[in-house]
Structures are given as structure tokens and as C-alpha cells.
Design a protein around this motif. Structure first.
Motif, PDB file in Angstrom:
ATOM      1  N   ILE A   1       0.843  -1.193   0.000  1.00  0.00           N
ATOM      2  CA  ILE A   1       0.000   0.000   0.000  1.00  0.00           C
ATOM      3  C   ILE A   1       0.882   1.248   0.000  1.00  0.00           C
ATOM      4  O   ILE A   1       1.814   1.357   0.811  1.00  0.00           O
ATOM      5  N   ALA A   2       0.604   2.171  -0.903  1.00  0.00           N
ATOM      6  CA  ALA A   2       1.409   3.383  -0.985  1.00  0.00           C
ATOM      7  C   ALA A   2       0.747   4.521  -0.203  1.00  0.00           C
ATOM      8  O   ALA A   2       1.423   5.304   0.464  1.00  0.00           O
ATOM      9  N   LYS A   3      -0.576   4.590  -0.293  1.00  0.00           N
ATOM     10  CA  LYS A   3      -1.259   5.739   0.324  1.00  0.00           C
ATOM     11  C   LYS A   3      -2.696   5.364   0.679  1.00  0.00           C
ATOM     12  O   LYS A   3      -3.325   4.570  -0.013  1.00  0.00           O
ATOM     13  N   VAL A   4      -3.178   5.954   1.756  1.00  0.00           N
ATOM     14  CA  VAL A   4      -4.574   5.729   2.146  1.00  0.00           C
ATOM     15  C   VAL A   4      -5.258   7.089   2.244  1.00  0.00           C
ATOM     16  O   VAL A   4      -4.727   8.009   2.864  1.00  0.00           O
ATOM     17  N   GLN A   5      -6.397   7.226   1.584  1.00  0.00           N
ATOM     18  CA  GLN A   5      -7.067   8.519   1.544  1.00  0.00           C
ATOM     19  C   GLN A   5      -8.520   8.362   1.979  1.00  0.00           C
ATOM     20  O   GLN A   5      -9.203   7.447   1.523  1.00  0.00           O
ATOM     21  N   GLU A   6      -8.949   9.242   2.865  1.00  0.00           N
ATOM     22  CA  GLU A   6     -10.326   9.172   3.336  1.00  0.00           C
ATOM     23  C   GLU A   6     -11.250   9.773   2.284  1.00  0.00           C
ATOM     24  O   GLU A   6     -10.948  10.812   1.701  1.00  0.00           O
ATOM     25  N   GLU A   7     -12.353   9.104   2.020  1.00  0.00           N
ATOM     26  CA  GLU A   7     -13.334   9.701   1.105  1.00  0.00           C
ATOM     27  C   GLU A   7     -14.724   9.380   1.624  1.00  0.00           C
ATOM     28  O   GLU A   7     -15.146   8.219   1.611  1.00  0.00           O
ATOM     29  N   GLY A   8     -15.406  10.381   2.089  1.00  0.00           N
ATOM     30  CA  GLY A   8     -16.733  10.168   2.673  1.00  0.00           C
ATOM     31  C   GLY A   8     -16.634   9.166   3.811  1.00  0.00           C
ATOM     32  O   GLY A   8     -15.819   9.328   4.716  1.00  0.00           O
ATOM     33  N   ASP A   9     -17.436   8.115   3.734  1.00  0.00           N
ATOM     34  CA  ASP A   9     -17.453   7.137   4.809  1.00  0.00           C
ATOM     35  C   ASP A   9     -16.615   5.892   4.516  1.00  0.00           C
ATOM     36  O   ASP A   9     -16.876   4.822   5.049  1.00  0.00           O
ATOM     37  N   HIS A  10     -15.648   6.025   3.628  1.00  0.00           N
ATOM     38  CA  HIS A  10     -14.755   4.889   3.388  1.00  0.00           C
ATOM     39  C   HIS A  10     -13.344   5.370   3.025  1.00  0.00           C
ATOM     40  O   HIS A  10     -13.064   6.562   3.076  1.00  0.00           O
ATOM     41  N   ALA A  11     -12.495   4.425   2.678  1.00  0.00           N
ATOM     42  CA  ALA A  11     -11.110   4.784   2.354  1.00  0.00           C
ATOM     43  C   ALA A  11     -10.768   4.352   0.936  1.00  0.00           C
ATOM     44  O   ALA A  11     -11.209   3.295   0.478  1.00  0.00           O
ATOM     45  N   ASN A  12      -9.992   5.175   0.229  1.00  0.00           N
ATOM     46  CA  ASN A  12      -9.411   4.776  -1.049  1.00  0.00           C
ATOM     47  C   ASN A  12      -7.971   4.370  -0.781  1.00  0.00           C
ATOM     48  O   ASN A  12      -7.210   5.117  -0.156  1.00  0.00           O
ATOM     49  N   ILE A  13      -7.620   3.195  -1.261  1.00  0.00           N
ATOM     50  CA  ILE A  13      -6.282   2.680  -0.980  1.00  0.00           C
ATOM     51  C   ILE A  13      -5.494   2.577  -2.284  1.00  0.00           C
ATOM     52  O   ILE A  13      -5.911   1.895  -3.217  1.00  0.00           O
ATOM     53  N   PHE A  14      -4.388   3.299  -2.351  1.00  0.00           N
ATOM     54  CA  PHE A  14      -3.545   3.324  -3.549  1.00  0.00           C
ATOM     55  C   PHE A  14      -2.423   2.298  -3.389  1.00  0.00           C
ATOM     56  O   PHE A  14      -1.659   2.367  -2.438  1.00  0.00           O
ATOM     57  N   LEU A  15      -2.346   1.374  -4.320  1.00  0.00           N
ATOM     58  CA  LEU A  15      -1.296   0.355  -4.255  1.00  0.00           C
ATOM     59  C   LEU A  15      -0.070   0.826  -5.037  1.00  0.00           C
ATOM     60  O   LEU A  15      -0.159   1.729  -5.871  1.00  0.00           O
ATOM     61  N   THR A  16       1.068   0.182  -4.792  1.00  0.00           N
ATOM     62  CA  THR A  16       2.316   0.628  -5.427  1.00  0.00           C
ATOM     63  C   THR A  16       2.234   0.518  -6.951  1.00  0.00           C
ATOM     64  O   THR A  16       2.888   1.260  -7.674  1.00  0.00           O
ATOM     65  N   SER A  17       1.410  -0.392  -7.472  1.00  0.00           N
ATOM     66  CA  SER A  17       1.302  -0.538  -8.925  1.00  0.00           C
ATOM     67  C   SER A  17       0.426   0.554  -9.545  1.00  0.00           C
ATOM     68  O   SER A  17       0.323   0.658 -10.758  1.00  0.00           O
ATOM     69  N   GLY A  18      -0.230   1.353  -8.709  1.00  0.00           N
ATOM     70  CA  GLY A  18      -1.096   2.392  -9.221  1.00  0.00           C
ATOM     71  C   GLY A  18      -2.566   2.034  -9.082  1.00  0.00           C
ATOM     72  O   GLY A  18      -3.457   2.890  -9.202  1.00  0.00           O
ATOM     73  N   LYS A  19      -2.837   0.772  -8.833  1.00  0.00           N
ATOM     74  CA  LYS A  19      -4.211   0.304  -8.669  1.00  0.00           C
ATOM     75  C   LYS A  19      -4.845   0.947  -7.428  1.00  0.00           C
ATOM     76  O   LYS A  19      -4.160   1.177  -6.426  1.00  0.00           O
ATOM     77  N   VAL A  20      -6.142   1.251  -7.519  1.00  0.00           N
ATOM     78  CA  VAL A  20      -6.837   1.829  -6.366  1.00  0.00           C
ATOM     79  C   VAL A  20      -7.973   0.905  -5.930  1.00  0.00           C
ATOM     80  O   VAL A  20      -8.759   0.456  -6.764  1.00  0.00           O
ATOM     81  N   ILE A  21      -8.021   0.588  -4.647  1.00  0.00           N
ATOM     82  CA  ILE A  21      -9.115  -0.239  -4.141  1.00  0.00           C
ATOM     83  C   ILE A  21      -9.833   0.496  -3.007  1.00  0.00           C
ATOM     84  O   ILE A  21      -9.279   1.442  -2.435  1.00  0.00           O
ATOM     85  N   GLN A  22     -11.040   0.038  -2.710  1.00  0.00           N
ATOM     86  CA  GLN A  22     -11.802   0.708  -1.663  1.00  0.00           C
ATOM     87  C   GLN A  22     -12.058  -0.227  -0.488  1.00  0.00           C
ATOM     88  O   GLN A  22     -12.211  -1.428  -0.666  1.00  0.00           O
ATOM     89  N   GLY A  23     -12.119   0.366   0.673  1.00  0.00           N
ATOM     90  CA  GLY A  23     -12.417  -0.443   1.855  1.00  0.00           C
ATOM     91  C   GLY A  23     -12.884   0.429   2.998  1.00  0.00           C
ATOM     92  O   GLY A  23     -12.840   1.662   2.916  1.00  0.00           O
ATOM     93  N   SER A  24     -13.336  -0.231   4.076  1.00  0.00           N
ATOM     94  CA  SER A  24     -13.773   0.532   5.242  1.00  0.00           C
ATOM     95  C   SER A  24     -12.561   1.054   6.005  1.00  0.00           C
ATOM     96  O   SER A  24     -12.589   2.134   6.579  1.00  0.00           O
ATOM     97  N   CYS A  25     -11.488   0.268   6.001  1.00  0.00           N
ATOM     98  CA  CYS A  25     -10.256   0.646   6.688  1.00  0.00           C
ATOM     99  C   CYS A  25      -9.149  -0.323   6.284  1.00  0.00           C
ATOM    100  O   CYS A  25      -9.409  -1.308   5.591  1.00  0.00           O
TER     101      CYS A  25
END
Ligand SMILES: Cc1cc2nc3c(=O)[nH]c(=O)nc-3n(C[C@H](O)[C@H](O)[C@H](O)COP(=O)(O)OP(=O)(O)OC[C@H]3O[C@@H](n4cnc5c(N)ncnc54)[C@H](O)[C@@H]3O)c2cc1C
Ligand code: SF4
Lengths: 162, 410
Positions: free
Chosen positions: B204-228
Motif C-alpha cells: 500500500i502506498a497511500k490511504v485517503q479518506e473519502e466520505g465514509d470509506h477509504a481509497n487505498i492506492f497500491l504501489t502498482s497504481g491500482k486503487v481499491i476501496q475499503g472501510s479501513c
């Protein structure tokens, strides 16, 4: 306080105790659900029943993270309170003798509880290899047994043998 | 005799219980950094899955005589004057000291540390935070960074609750610390069947809060969503407060076979220590619940004045994952010495044998008497004539005739 006593010399290996134990606890005859186990040594044609020793400071009890296992100070039995058990299996790894174990499904923990003071296994043991006795009586028997054995050794020594 | 115990958890409380029984006249004080009554940390995943039927069952048995002081974090020890000092400006004197401060989760990526969406699971408060996030988030999926023991247990609990999870694994496979590649694959299969997704070779490269969940940026550039994000990348012993003391540490506190540290009258037990491993014969961390129990019992016994030797330790784990029991021990993740493997359906068995003695094993699926395997390994009983039974998971105590007359190390 009464404890389960084993007299290995008398066991014929019939395994009736295993069935009685399973039936008493589950209503079914499945040796895998028995708390008592008869070990068979075919090369020597000997049979040794083994049962939970209700250790004074039990490893299973010490390691249980939820205190589902506790020693009853009155009966000396290490009791399992199912409601509190989370099924983590720490107790099973902690017992070097395999006396607390999983049932036939491999999911539930089972352990000898002396059937609440009326053990089913002894009732079907016709050769009397199993008995349920007061600790004091056993101590006397053990003292006598040891003395008898020492007497034999002493006799041999007098004869210049051993 | 004044006994002082620093850290009130598995090891600390078991030591207190032992001291209470061996020295009824002794004066026992236990200091805990946490404000809550001591509880079982290893039951936390079961609290999440509701297998722990009541929250009350989490709490450890209360010591009967010892004086338990909550909210006292030790910051320094004066081993000359035999005094400890807490961050709450209190000092406590001792005749014998026991350190059981355990370990804390390790978050290797500094960027992730401190974000309110990035959690670790060690304390009750951590679990409460995770539950809260799950309740509030509009995305339920949990992102699990690392697939070690704790994160795998969390995933198992999530599966019980029908909550999906995504493992982000840098090392390519699950439980790489305790199982080999084949074992990992068996467990990964079950994980996938239970709603878990595995992304390997990534972090995981970066975690960003968005509304009521998190956007998680992976080192490959892929973005996934989760609660935490739950980071489970191992633990480090809690030894910061020993910096100014002469107590010898490596990664953890080094203890001798009597559980004493390099300083007289100072003992240590549990996750905070490093002790000799039976198989490798080197100092290792054995950060395990049953080890904390054994070590604390022996440390306390010696604090009273006995000289009990602590047998060399072996790693072992038993855990329920996605409907299977996974039981490992010794040098399980490698293929070394004589290797025997057996695969059948959903079960995978492996044993490692050195000079006729068990030095490692993996059982995914059934094993009849796990305790006997551990005893056979710890006592190095000869299994050369029992290999068939051993690989089947069928060893029983009565198969070992000679050891009946010996002292059995547990
Ligand atoms: C989620 C989870 C799942 C686990 N599952 C398993 C499992 O399946 N099997 C297994 O064997 N193990 C498992 N473990 C590990 C097990 O819980 C630990 O091995 C055990 O808790 C170690 O006990 P301890 O007393 O040494 O330390 P800890 O339990 O870590 O306790 C140390 C205590 O000391 C306190 N402390 C720290 N520093 C100070 C200070 N300076 N002053 C005062 N107090 C201080 C801490 O607040 C803490 O309460 C798991 C752990 C977790 C978190
Ligand atoms: S399986 Fe149940 S009885 Fe055994 S240690 Fe775990 S909680 Fe206690």
C-alpha cells in the motif's frame, strides 16, 4: 474426593468403557467421542486404558484464554464450561498426554468430567480394571503395593541376587 | 518479599497467580499501562466473530491478593536502587522484578502510521475501533495489509460475519512465517472460497479518506476501496523504557534458562523476551500465548527462590482458519532434513525429521493429538519407527513407551 483408578494388569482390551463414555456424553456409541481411551500394544498383548489425570495445576486450564476450563476445588475435576469456549484449541496442544481432545467432528473440545461423580466407564468394566475411589483409600493401596514390591527386592538382596 | 510485575496481561497475571500460591506472605504489585481490566488479547478475533459469546469472557481471572494498578506506564527502572518509575509520576520499589510488557504491532510503512483509517489489532481498544469502522463505513470490505497470523485470524472472523476482505501481500503468499508454499496455497484456496481476495507482490502506498470509506492506492497504481486498512506485519517487543538500563536486549529482552535477565533479580517473560529455540539453538522470539504462560510460571517460581530450568522453546501455532484447523510447529515453513508430505483433498500434512526426531510439521486439516506432537518435538522423542503414524496425524502418547518414566516438558 474420589478419583478414577486404573489397574492396567486387569484390562482385557474389550473397550466397553469407550462405548459407555461416548453414550453417556453424546447418546451415541462412537469411540472417537470417548474421553477414555484404551491403548493397545499388540506385540506385548497388553492394554492400557488412559484417562484425564485432572492435574493439580492443569496445563489446559492455565492456557485457556477465556477461563472456560477451571478446577473444581471440591471434586478436583478440571471442568469445561462450554458456553465460554471459543474453540481456540490451545488446551489440546497444551496437554502432552492427549487427555483433552476434539470430538469426531474435529471441532468440539471434549474432556473427562467423571460424569459429574458417577462415571459410566466403571459400570461396564467387568474385570474391574477401572474403579472410582476415595483418594485416601488409594494412597493406602499404593503404599501396600510399593511395600510388597520392595519386599521382593529385599528378599532378592538377602539371597545375594538382584 | 516485594514482587513487582510490569505489564498485566497473559504473562503478568499468570506470574501473579503463581506467586500468590508459592509465597502467600509475599507482597505483589502489578502495573498496567492500559486503563481496562486485563483481558485476553488472543481472544480478540473471537470477539469480532461473536464466537466469544459475552464480552465479559474476555477478561482474565482476577488475581486474588495482588495489588493491580491500572493506567501506570513504566518509563524507567533504576536497577541499583531497585525502583521503577511510571509516566504518572509514581515510584515503586521491589525486591524481585518481572517484566511482562509484551509486544506491539509493527507498522513498517511510516506513511501509513497515524492515519485514522489505518489500524492494527493488539488491544481491546483497537478491536473496538475496527468494529466501529465496520459499522459506520458505507463500504464493508476490509483491506488487510500482510497475511500473517493475526490478519488471517481477522479474515476468518470477517468471513464468519460475511464481510469481504482483500489481502495485500508483499511476500506473495499467506502465513509465510509458518507454512511452506504448498501449505499457503491450501489456506489461500479456503480464504478465496470464504470471500477473501488476494493481491500479491504489492503493497500500500497511500490511504485517503473519502466520505465514509477509504481509497487505498497500491504501489502498482491500482486503487481499491475499503472501510479501513488493518496492518498485520508482525510485532516488536515493548522495550523502549529499558533504554537507560543495563538490561541486555536484542530485539527482545534476553533471558537465561531461569528466565532471569542480565541484571540480578530482574526477570522477564512472554512476548517481550527472546529465548533459546530448541531446533535452531539460537535466541528467537516465540511470541505466543502458551509460551507466555509457561515462561511466566517458571519466572515466578524462580523469583520465589526455586531454580527451575526453562526448557528450550519451540515455535508452534494452532489456529482455525476458514473451517480448517491449521497446526504448525518447529521449522515448518522450510523443507529441511528428511521431508515427508501427504496431500489428500483439503488436507495437507508435512513432517520434518532430523536423526529420527521431529523438528517440524504442518497439518492443515485433521490431527488427532496435537499436544503429543508438541511433546514429541520438545522432548525429542524418537519417531523413526512411527513415521507412518506421524504423517497421518495419528501419533498418540502411548506409542512412546520409554518417556513414561521421564519428566515430560510441556
Ligand atoms: C489479535 C491477536 C491474536 C492472537 N492470536 C494468537 C494465537 O492464536 N495463538 C497464540 O499463541 N498467540 C496469539 N496471539 C499472541 C498472544 O496474545 C500473545 O502471545 C500474548 O498476549 C503475550 O502475552 P504477554 O503478557 O507477554 O504480553 P501482552 O499480551 O502483549 O501484554 C503486555 C501488557 O503490558 C503492557 N505494557 C507495555 N508496556 C508497558 C509499560 N512500559 N508499563 C506498563 N505496562 C506496559 C501492555 O499495555 C500490555 O497490556 C494473538 C495476539 C493478538 C493481538
Ligand atoms: S478450546 Fe475452549 S476450552 Fe480449550 S483453551 Fe480454547 S477456549 Fe479454552
Amino acid at each position: 474426593m474420589r478419583v478414577l483408578m486404573l489397574d492396567q494388569a486387569k484390562c482385557t482390551g474389550c473397550r466397553a468403557c469407550e462405548y459407555a463414555c461416548s453414550f453417556e456424553h453424546t447418546g451415541k456409541f462412537n469411540p472417537l467421542d470417548s474421553r477414555i481411551k484404551v491403548n493397545e500394544f499388540w506385540e506385548d498383548l497388553t492394554f492400557v486404558p488412559s484417562v484425564c489425570l485432572q492435574c493439580e495445576r492443569a496445563y489446559c486450564e492455565e492456557v485457556c484464554p477465556t477461563s472456560a476450563l477451571t478446577k473444581n476445588p471440591e471434586t478436583g475435576v478440571v471442568e469445561l464450561e462450554k458456553e465460554k469456549c471459543i474453540g481456540c484449541k490451545q488446551c489440546i496442544v497444551a496437554c502432552p498426554w492427549g487427555s483433552i481432545k476434539l470430538d469426531h467432528t474435529g471441532k468440539e473440545v471434549i474432556k473427562c468430567d467423571n460424569c459429574g461423580g458417577d462415571p459410566a466407564c466403571i459400570k461396564v468394566c467387568y474385570p474391574d480394571a477401572l474403579s472410582y475411589e476415595e483418594v485416601e483409600d488409594i494412597t493406602n493401596v499404593k503404599v501396600l503395593e510399593t511395600a510388597t514390591r520392595l519386599k521382593e527386592i529385599a528378599k532378592d538382596l538377602v539371597k545375594g541376587g538382584a | 518479599m516485594r514482587y513487582l510485575i510490569v505489564g498485566a496481561s497473559a504473562a503478568g497475571l499468570n506470574a501473579a497467580r503463581t506467586l500468590e500460591s508459592l509465597d502467600p506472605q509475599g507482597e505483589i504489585t502489578i502495573l498496567s499501562a492500559e486503563e481496562v481490566f486485563p483481558y485476553s488479547k488472543m481472544s480478540l478475533p473471537y470477539l469480532l466473530s461473536n464466537k466469544l459469546k459475552k464480552r465479559d469472557y474476555l477478561f482474565l481471572p482476577s488475581p486474588s491478593k495482588a495489588n493491580l494498578m491500572l493506567g501506570q506506564r513504566v518509563v524507567d527502572i533504576d536497577v541499583e536502587r531497585k525502583k521503577v518509575e511510571t509516566g504518572q509520576n509514581k515510584t515503586f520499589s521491589y525486591d524481585k522484578l518481572l517484566i511482562t510488557t509484551g509486544a506491539e504491532p509493527y507498522v513498517p510503512d511510516m506513511e501509513l502510521e497515524g492515519s485514522p483509517l489505518v489500524l492494527t489489532v493488539r488491544n481491546l481498544s483497537d478491536m473496538d475501533k475496527l468494529k466501529d469502522k465496520l459499522n459506520k463505513s458505507d463500504v464493508k470490505r476490509v483491506i488487510l495489509s500482510g497475511a500473517g497470523l493475526v490478519n488471517s485470524e481477522i479474515a476468518d472472523a470477517l468471513a464468519e460475519l460475511n464481510i469481504p476482505g482483500t489481502f495485500v501481500i508483499r511476500s506473495h503468499r499467506m502465513l509465510s512465517q509458518i507454512v511452506d508454499e504448498e501449505g499457503s496455497e491450501f489456506i489461500a484456496e479456503r480464504a478465496r472460497e470464504n470471500g477473501m481476495e488476494l493481491i500479491t507482490g504489492e503493497s500500500i502506498a497511500k490511504v485517503q479518506e473519502e466520505g465514509d470509506h477509504a481509497n487505498i492506492f497500491l504501489t502498482s497504481g491500482k486503487v481499491i476501496q475499503g472501510s479501513c486498512v488493518v496492518v498485520g506485519k508482525g510485532v516488536r517487543p515493548s522495550i523502549d523504557f529499558l533504554e537507560r538500563t543495563p538490561i541486555k536486549c536484542n530485539t527482545g529482552i534476553l533471558v537465561n534458562e531461569y528466565m532471569e535477565t542480565s541484571v540480578k533479580d530482574v526477570y522477564a517473560a512472554g512476548d517481550v523476551t527472546e529465548s533459546k529455540d530448541l531446533i535452531s539453538d539460537e535466541y528467537e522470539m516465540h511470541a505466543l500465548w502458551p509460551v507466555a504462560m509457561e515462561q511466566s510460571r517458571i519466572a515466578a517460581t524462580n523469583m520465589v527462590g526455586y531454580s527451575w530450568k526453562y526448557p528450550k522453546e519451540v515455535s508452534r501455532n494452532i489456529v482455525n482458519l476458514f473451517g480448517e484447523v491449521v497446526f504448525t510447529g518447529g521449522i515448518s515453513k522450510e523443507d529441511a532434513y528428511e521431508v515427508y508430505k501427504e496431500k489428500e483433498g483439503r488436507s495437507y500434512h508435512k513432517i520434518l525429521v532430523r536423526d529420527g526426531k521431529l523438528v517440524g510439521f504442518i497439518f492443515v486439516g485433521s490431527v488427532l493429538n496435537p499436544g503429543v506432537y508438541l511433546a514429541a518435538m520438545k522432548n525429542q522423542w524418537d519417531v523413526s519407527h512411527l513415521l507412518n503414524e506421524a504423517i497421518k496425524g495419528a501419533l498418540s502418547y502411548s506409542m512412546f513407551k520409554a518417556p513414561m518414566r521421564e519428566v515430560v516438558n510441556i
